[in-house]
Design a protein around this motif. Structure first.
Motif: not given
Ligand SMILES: Cc1cc2nc3c(=O)[nH]c(=O)nc-3n(C[C@H](O)[C@H](O)[C@H](O)COP(=O)(O)O)c2cc1C
Length: 362
Positions: A242-251
Motif C-alpha cells: 500500500a505504501t509504495f503502491g501509493y507513492v509509485v502511483e503519485q509519481l
C-alpha cells in the motif's frame, strides 16, 4: 527486445539498457571533492547506457560515511565537472544520485557535532563506520515541522549544483533506509504532524522533493530510486504494497525519466521484509521501470522480454567490469568483484579491473 535494444529514457536515447547502478566507493578527496582517480573510474565505465553516480550528499548534514562525495560546495561542483566532462568525452551519459542519509549518520560527521536528523528519534540497530572506526548508531533528533522545507531546499540546491557540474540528470535517492525512505515507512516515522501517520503524509516529503528537483531539471532528466522490500538500515513498513503502491502511483504525475526499483533480496526476507517485486508495480507505473538486484545477463534479458522491466542496473558487475556492455554482447566471462576493496582505498579494486581488450593484450 533485450539489453541491447536502444531506449528513450526521458530526454535521452540510450544505446543499451545496461545501466551502472549507484555505487558508494568512499574514495573522494579532502573536502569530499571528487578527484582525478574518480574521473578515471567513471570514464572507464562510459559505455553503460547510463551511469548513475555514487550517492552524493546534498549537505554536510546529509553525510553518513567517510570519504563520500558531496554536491554542496563550489569545490565539489568543480570536482564533479571533471568527471562529467570525461564521461562525455567517452560518449557516455551520467546522472548524479542526490542523497541525504538522515539517521544513518553520526555526530562526528555532522556540522558542530550535532546529532543526525530523522523523522523520529529512533536509532538504527548496530554500528556504523566513522573516521574513528566503528561506533554504535546514535538516537537521531526528530526534525521540527518548520525544518522540513529546509530539507526540500537542500535537495533543490543539490539538483541545481548538479546542473552546474555538467550532469545529464539526477536520481533522487529515495531508497535504502536514508532520509526520504525514513519518512516514507512507518517503522521509522512515528510523527503526528502532516509528515507522519497516513501514507499520504509519509509520502509528502518524497513528492515535495521530486517536485523541487523537477523544477530545476524538468521531468525528463530526473529519476527516483525506491526499495520497497529492503530491511537495510533497520527499515520496516506495516504495509509496503500500500505504501509504495501509493507513492509509485503519485509519481506517474511527474512523468519522470524512470523509476528505479530494488528487488527483494534474500537478506531482506531473512530479516522479516515483505517481498514486493518490480512486477507488482508494472501495472501501477506508466513510465520506464529500471530494475536492480542480483541480475545477470539472462535474467535481465528475460525481465525486459517479459515487459516486467524496461532497463536493468548492475552494481557489483560494473565495479569489476568497466566494459560490462561489451562483455555481455560477446557473452564473455566477467571479472569477479572483490568486496574487500568496495569501500575506501586507492586505485586497487577501483580503476585496475581489466577490460577484455586489456586481458587479450596481456
Ligand atoms: C559497494 C556498494 C556501494 C553501493 N552504493 C550505493 C549508493 O551509493 N546508492 C544506492 O542507491 N545504492 C548503492 N548500492 C546498492 C547498489 O546500487 C545495488 O542496488 C546493489 O549492488 C545490488 O545490485 P547488484 O546485484 O547488481 O550488485 C551499493 C552497493 C554496493 C555493493
Amino acid at each position: 527486445m533485450d539489453l541491447f535494444t536502444p531506449i528513450q529514457l526521458g530526454y535521452y536515447t540510450l544505446p543499451n539498457r545496461v545501466i551502472m547502478a549507484p555505487l558508494t566507493r568512499c574514495r573522494a578527496g579532502a573536502g569530499n571533492v571528487p578527484t582525478a582517480l574518480n574521473v578515471n573510474y567513471y570514464a572507464q565505465r562510459a559505455s553503460a547506457g547510463l551511469i548513475i553516480s555514487e550517492a552524493s550528499q546534498v549537505s554536510q548534514q546529509g553525510m553518513g560515511y567517510p570519504a563520500t562525495p558531496g554536491i554542496h560546495s563550489s569545490e565539489q561542483i568543480a570536482g564533479w565537472k571533471l568527471v562529467t566532462e570525461a564521461v562525455h568525452q567517452q560518449g557516455g551519459r551520467i546522472f548524479l544520485q542526490l542523497w541525504h542519509v538522515g539517521r544513518s549518520s553520526h555526530s562526528s560527521f555532522q556540522p558542530g557535532g550535532a546529532l543526525p536528523v530523522a523523522p523520529s528519534a529512533i536509532a538504527i540497530d548496530g554500528e556504523l563506520l566513522t573516521y574513528e572506526g566503528m561506533k554504535p548508531y546514535e538516537t537521531p533528533r526528530a526534525l521540527e515541522r518548520h525544518e522540513i522545507s529546509g530539507i526540500v531546499e537542500q535537495f533543490r540546491q543539490g539538483a541545481e549544483n548538479a546542473l552546474e557540474a555538467g550532469f545529464d540528470g539526477v536520481e533522487i535517492h529515495g531508497a535504502n533506509g536514508y532520509l526520504l525512505d525514513q519518512f516514507l515507512r512507518d517503522g521509522a516515522n512515528k510523527r503526528t504532524d502532516d509528515y507522519g501517520g497516513s501514507i499520504e503524509n509519509r509520502a509528502r516529503l518524497h513528492l515535495e522533493v521530486t517536485e523541487a528537483v523537477v523544477g530545476v531539471w524538468g521531468n525528463n532528466r530526473v529519476g527516483i530510486r525506491l526499495s520497497p522490500s529492503s530491511t537495510f538500515n533497520s527499515m520496516s513498513d506495516s504495509n509496503p504494497e500500500a505504501t509504495f503502491g501509493y507513492v509509485v502511483e503519485q509519481l506517474n504525475h511527474f512523468d519522470l525519466a524512470y523509476l528505479h526499483l530494488l528487488e527483494p533480496s534474500e537478506s531482506d526476507l531473512r530479516h522479516g521484509g515483505q517481498a514486493v517485486p518490480t512486477a507488482y508495480f508494472r501495472p501501477i507505473y506508466q513510465g520506464n521501470l529500471m530494475a536492480n538486484w542480483d541480475y545477470d545477463q539472462a535474467k535481465a534479458n528475460a525481465a525486459i522480454a517479459s515487459g516486467n522491466a524496461d532497463l536493468i542496473s548492475f552494481g557489483k558487475a560494473f565495479i569489476a567490469n568497466p566494459d560490462l556492455p561489451e562483455r555481455f554482447k560477446l557473452n564473455a566471462p566477467l571479472n569477479p568483484p572483490n568486496p574487500d576493496t568496495f569501500y575506501g582505498g586507492g586505485e586497487q579494486g577501483y580503476t585496475d579491473y581489466p577490460t577484455l581488450k586489456e586481458l587479450q593484450l596481456a
